[in-house]
Design an enzyme around this catalytic site. Structure first.
Site, short mmCIF file in Angstrom:
data_model
loop_
_atom_site.label_atom_id
_atom_site.label_comp_id
_atom_site.label_asym_id
_atom_site.label_seq_id
_atom_site.Cartn_x
_atom_site.Cartn_y
_atom_site.Cartn_z
N SER A 129 0.80 -1.23 0.00
CA SER A 129 0.00 0.00 0.00
C SER A 129 0.83 1.27 0.00
O SER A 129 0.36 2.31 -0.46
CB SER A 129 -0.94 0.00 1.21
N HIS A 185 -0.74 5.83 6.80
CA HIS A 185 -0.19 5.81 5.45
C HIS A 185 0.18 7.23 5.03
O HIS A 185 -0.38 8.20 5.54
CB HIS A 185 -1.22 5.24 4.45
#
Length: 267
Positions: free
Chosen positions: A41, A248
């Site tokens: 990711s 993230h």
């Protein structure tokens, strides 16, 4: 006569300096490159928004560092098969097929899911300091025992599929700036999480070096932009409304952090 000799010397000196400057210019990314991006990711760009429709649940973003490289450098060809949730096994089974003998540049960010980044952060958020520290320690033990071997298999697969490619292994940012006033997790939990990320990066760097690959270390460039820092945050904090983007990089983290480090390493 003297003036003529001075002119000759000046011309020679200018030529010498020009040659020196030319030699000093670093190698630039080749527009003729055939570039393939692999990974999880952090490589697909989860958290950076603007996901491509074709990527589905892999969530490949046009703001991710591989896509930014493609947009700015414009290599001859580009393909990202990076996918949210990918492990080293997923790269081997599902992503290496994108490579070929004509591939000249490869990037890969992988390993975090093999030691359970997501589960660790869930434990830390929900169950408190003692269980958080224990979860990170278990992950560190697992990383020391298994990660080098798993990465070696990925890197060996890359070299087998793309024998002539330059390969850049891109690491992970450390999540927290320590020593600041910060709500949420305890200072001990934050420090332990940072310790675990540093271990994964250090193991990855060593494995990349053993494979003859370049390691692109993003830890330094994220300093001042981490969670609990006073600068612009380049990482999403815990987000209950969109849990998947938590921890993230933001679009700014991809463009200001990941992209320049990768571009420099790619040459």
């Amino acid at each position: 006569m003297r003036r003529s000799r001075l002119v000759t010397l000046a011309v020679s000196l200018a030529a010498s300096i020009g040659a020196t400057l030319t030699l000093a210019v670093p190698a630039q990314a080749a527009p003729s490159d055939r570039y393939v991006a692999l990974g999880d990711s952090y490589a697909s760009g989860v958290g950076a928004g603007s996901y491509t429709s074709e990527s589905g649940s892999c969530q490949r973003s046009t703001n991710a560092y591989p896509a930014l490289y493609n947009a700015n450098v414009k290599p001859a060809s580009y393909k990202s098969v990076a996918c949210s949730g990918a492990t080293t096994t997923d790269v081997i089974n599902n992503q290496l097929s994108a490579l070929s003998s004509t591939t000249t540049l490869v990037s890969v960010t992988i390993g975090g899911n093999d030691v359970g980044f997501a589960n660790i952060m869930t434990t830390c958020v929900l169950y408190g300091e003692s269980q958080c520290v224990a979860a990170v320690q278990a992950a560190e033990d697992k990383a020391r025992a298994e990660l080098s071997g798993k990465l070696a298999k990925v890197y060996g697969g890359i070299r087998s599929k793309a024998p002539s490619a330059r390969v850049v292994v891109v690491g992970y940012p450390v999540f927290y700036q320590l020593g600041t006033v910060c709500v949420g997790l305890s200072a001990n939990s934050r420090a332990k999480i940072n310790e675990g990320i540093n271990l994964v990066d250090d193991i990855t760097r060593s494995a990349a070096a053993s494979a003859g690959f370049t390691f692109a270390d993003v830890r330094s460039i994220f300093v001042g932009h981490q969670l609990c820092s006073y600068g612009e945050k380049w990482l999403h904090a815990l987000n209950f409304a969109s849990i998947g983007i938590s921890y993230h990089p933001t679009a700014a983290g991809q463009s200001g952090g990941y992209y320049p480090v990768f571009r420099s390493a790619a040459g």
